[in-house]
Write an enzyme that holds these catalytic residues in place. Structure first.
Site, PDB file in Angstrom:
ATOM      1  N   GLY A  46       0.817  -1.203   0.000  1.00  0.00           N
ATOM      2  CA  GLY A  46       0.000   0.000   0.000  1.00  0.00           C
ATOM      3  C   GLY A  46       0.849   1.250   0.000  1.00  0.00           C
ATOM      4  O   GLY A  46       0.426   2.325   0.435  1.00  0.00           O
ATOM      5  N   GLY A  47       2.052   1.130  -0.518  1.00  0.00           N
ATOM      6  CA  GLY A  47       3.034   2.219  -0.448  1.00  0.00           C
ATOM      7  C   GLY A  47       2.781   3.366  -1.397  1.00  0.00           C
ATOM      8  O   GLY A  47       3.503   4.369  -1.354  1.00  0.00           O
TER       9      GLY A  47
ATOM     10  N   ALA B  89      -1.245  -2.037   3.142  1.00  0.00           N
ATOM     11  CA  ALA B  89      -2.288  -2.378   2.178  1.00  0.00           C
ATOM     12  C   ALA B  89      -3.520  -2.928   2.887  1.00  0.00           C
ATOM     13  O   ALA B  89      -3.445  -3.929   3.602  1.00  0.00           O
ATOM     14  CB  ALA B  89      -1.761  -3.398   1.174  1.00  0.00           C
ATOM     15  N   ALA B  90      -4.650  -2.259   2.691  1.00  0.00           N
ATOM     16  CA  ALA B  90      -5.887  -2.674   3.345  1.00  0.00           C
ATOM     17  C   ALA B  90      -7.051  -1.913   2.737  1.00  0.00           C
ATOM     18  O   ALA B  90      -6.885  -0.811   2.201  1.00  0.00           O
ATOM     19  CB  ALA B  90      -5.831  -2.402   4.848  1.00  0.00           C
TER      20      ALA B  90
ATOM     21  N   THR C 127     -10.113   0.319   3.602  1.00  0.00           N
ATOM     22  CA  THR C 127     -10.362   1.184   4.749  1.00  0.00           C
ATOM     23  C   THR C 127     -11.763   1.792   4.673  1.00  0.00           C
ATOM     24  O   THR C 127     -12.342   1.910   3.593  1.00  0.00           O
ATOM     25  CB  THR C 127      -9.328   2.320   4.820  1.00  0.00           C
ATOM     26  OG1 THR C 127      -9.418   3.104   3.619  1.00  0.00           O
ATOM     27  CG2 THR C 127      -7.921   1.769   4.944  1.00  0.00           C
TER      28      THR C 127
ATOM     29  N   SER D  74      -5.188   0.140  14.002  1.00  0.00           N
ATOM     30  CA  SER D  74      -6.122   1.257  13.960  1.00  0.00           C
ATOM     31  C   SER D  74      -6.789   1.477  15.306  1.00  0.00           C
ATOM     32  O   SER D  74      -7.021   0.530  16.068  1.00  0.00           O
ATOM     33  CB  SER D  74      -7.198   0.977  12.903  1.00  0.00           C
ATOM     34  OG  SER D  74      -8.282   1.872  13.006  1.00  0.00           O
TER      35      SER D  74
ATOM     36  N   TYR E 130     -14.469  -3.382   9.592  1.00  0.00           N
ATOM     37  CA  TYR E 130     -13.124  -2.849   9.408  1.00  0.00           C
ATOM     38  C   TYR E 130     -12.302  -3.004  10.679  1.00  0.00           C
ATOM     39  O   TYR E 130     -11.165  -3.482  10.658  1.00  0.00           O
ATOM     40  CB  TYR E 130     -13.189  -1.377   9.001  1.00  0.00           C
ATOM     41  CG  TYR E 130     -11.841  -0.692   8.991  1.00  0.00           C
ATOM     42  CD1 TYR E 130     -10.883  -1.030   8.042  1.00  0.00           C
ATOM     43  CD2 TYR E 130     -11.522   0.291   9.934  1.00  0.00           C
ATOM     44  CE1 TYR E 130      -9.639  -0.411   8.036  1.00  0.00           C
ATOM     45  CE2 TYR E 130     -10.293   0.912   9.927  1.00  0.00           C
ATOM     46  CZ  TYR E 130      -9.350   0.556   8.977  1.00  0.00           C
ATOM     47  OH  TYR E 130      -8.120   1.162   8.979  1.00  0.00           O
TER      48      TYR E 130
ATOM     49  N   ASN F  27      -7.044   9.177  13.533  1.00  0.00           N
ATOM     50  CA  ASN F  27      -7.504   9.714  12.249  1.00  0.00           C
ATOM     51  C   ASN F  27      -6.398  10.537  11.593  1.00  0.00           C
ATOM     52  O   ASN F  27      -6.142  11.671  12.010  1.00  0.00           O
ATOM     53  CB  ASN F  27      -8.757  10.563  12.449  1.00  0.00           C
ATOM     54  CG  ASN F  27      -9.966   9.731  12.814  1.00  0.00           C
ATOM     55  OD1 ASN F  27      -9.942   8.978  13.788  1.00  0.00           O
ATOM     56  ND2 ASN F  27     -11.030   9.848  12.042  1.00  0.00           N
TER      57      ASN F  27
ATOM     58  N   ARG G  67     -12.983  12.962  17.490  1.00  0.00           N
ATOM     59  CA  ARG G  67     -11.927  12.089  17.011  1.00  0.00           C
ATOM     60  C   ARG G  67     -10.575  12.723  17.340  1.00  0.00           C
ATOM     61  O   ARG G  67     -10.466  13.916  17.590  1.00  0.00           O
ATOM     62  CB  ARG G  67     -12.033  11.858  15.485  1.00  0.00           C
ATOM     63  CG  ARG G  67     -13.318  11.206  15.017  1.00  0.00           C
ATOM     64  CD  ARG G  67     -13.433   9.773  15.473  1.00  0.00           C
ATOM     65  NE  ARG G  67     -14.623   9.120  14.938  1.00  0.00           N
ATOM     66  CZ  ARG G  67     -15.807   9.076  15.544  1.00  0.00           C
ATOM     67  NH1 ARG G  67     -15.968   9.681  16.719  1.00  0.00           N
ATOM     68  NH2 ARG G  67     -16.829   8.454  14.992  1.00  0.00           N
TER      69      ARG G  67
END
Length: 379
Positions: free
Chosen positions: A8-9, A84-85, A87, A129, A190, A219, A258
């Site tokens: 996920g770079g 990498a995910a 979201t 997360s 998630y 966040n 948040r």
């Protein structure tokens, strides 16, 4: 010279980390599928995030759901940073198979390769997360103890009562910072997948001689984040509405909060985890340590853009959303010396300055809300 693979770079955090590592002399490989939801339809020619690292890293266009892509990417690497995910809490509640395939099965493929083949990997860092905590940590004067409320229910929220509840407790609860020892009880698919990712990596890696590190990001925001993804990033969503001169639907009563942490601080914290052995085997919160409510965010953005749009505090809510959560940073401060350097007022000014340099994105937020409403997840 260490070789680092960032999955996920080409994304928001990953590309910024890649640039920092390149400046420090690391050789960086990126595995990314250039998802249109994040990068647009012509990512290889038009995505600012991808273009910032293009021809500077060893780029592999591929997916973490492919064992072959993983094997090609892992070959010769010393460190893996796994970003990498899929979201977005809301979208995860009705695209369950996709979220679990990418986030859980993708991580399982990586660990399976590391456990069953020869490689040079000595450390794996996973992006966990704050969503794994679900609702944050509270203190009850009445019960004289810390408590972790269950997920909120429609029975109260339909009547405009959005605060968390706790059985046997009548007086209001006091919100406190969530530390790493707090209860893990995610309220979305998630969050469940991020919990699973973190636990697999923290469990498997030590058994095969690899040092694991998990960062529970709050966040993350700042210049470079996707302005076209309507499923995640409240600052981007509000910014797109404001620049299109549309009213902002502030969910609940606007007092939900948040912990917004600037991208530079997140990258710095992650770098500290790469270079310090003290981080090995540890889980850390990464945030600003300050809660900011959603109504304040909307008002600050309107002020900085100098575009007046209506604020509609609607009482709407999304299933799976939490009320409050902000990070206790004592552990990462004492262990790695991390102190966030950018406060929200400064960070939002930098963000708005960058957004004003970008083309105005089409507003796709209502389409995403319509999807959730159709599934019964938006009230």
């Amino acid at each position: 010279m260490k070789k680092v693979l960032i999955t996920g770079g080409a994304g928001f955090i990953g590309s910024n980390l890649a640039l920092l590592l390149l400046s420090r002399g690391y050789e960086v490989t990126v595995l990314d599928n250039l998802s249109p939801q994040i990068h647009g339809e012509d990512a290889e020619n038009a995505s600012p995030l991808f273009l910032s690292i293009k021809n500077r890293v060893n780029f592999i266009k591929g997916t973490v759901t492919s064992k072959t892509d993983w094997e090609n990417a892992i070959n010769g690497q010393n460190i893996i940073v796994h970003y990498a995910a899929e979201t977005g809490t809301g979208q995860s509640m009705y695209e369950i198979a996709r979220y679990t395939e990418v986030n859980i099965q993708g991580t399982a493929l990586m660990l399976d390769i590391l456990a069953n083949s020869k490689h040079n990997v000595e450390k794996v860092i996973v992006a966990s997360s704050r969503s794994i905590y679900g609702e944050g940590k509270y203190y009850s004067d009445e019960l004289n103890t810390y408590i972790y409320p269950k997920h909120r229910v429609s029975e109260f929220m339909d009547n405009g009562d959005f605060e968390v509840k706790y059985q046997g407790n009548v007086s209001p609860l006091k919100l406190v910072a969530t530390d790493e020892e707090s209860k893990i009880h995610p309220s979305s698919v998630y969050g469940i997948t991020k919990q699973n990712q973190e636990q697999m990596i923290m469990t498997v890696c030590p058994t095969i001689g690899i040092a694991p590190v998990a960062f529970r990001y709050q966040n993350v925001y700042g210049p470079g984040q996707s302005l076209s993804n309507p499923y995640t990033g409240i600052l981007s969503i509000f910014s797109t509405l404001i620049r299109n001169k549309k009213s902002i639907n502030v969910f609940e009563d606007g007092k939900e909060s948040r912990d917004f942490v600037f991208i530079d601080d997140v990258v710095h914290a992650t770098y500290l985890g790469i270079v310090n052995n003290e981080a090995n085997g540890q889980v850390f919160n990464v945030g600003s340590g300050v809660p900011t409510d959603v109504l304040t965010v909307a008002e600050m953005l309107i002020k900085h853009y100098d575009i007046r749009v209506p604020l509609n505090i609607s009482g709407n809510y999304r299933t799976g959303d939490i009320r409050h959560n902000y990070a206790d940073l004592n552990k990462i401060n004492k262990t790695l010396g991390f102190v966030p350097a950018v406060d929200f007022e400064t960070g939002i000014a930098k963000f708005v300055q960058w957004v004003n340099e970008q083309q105005i994105s089409d507003d796709k937020f209502e389409e995403s809300i319509a999807e959730m409403k159709e599934k019964g997840l938006f009230k």
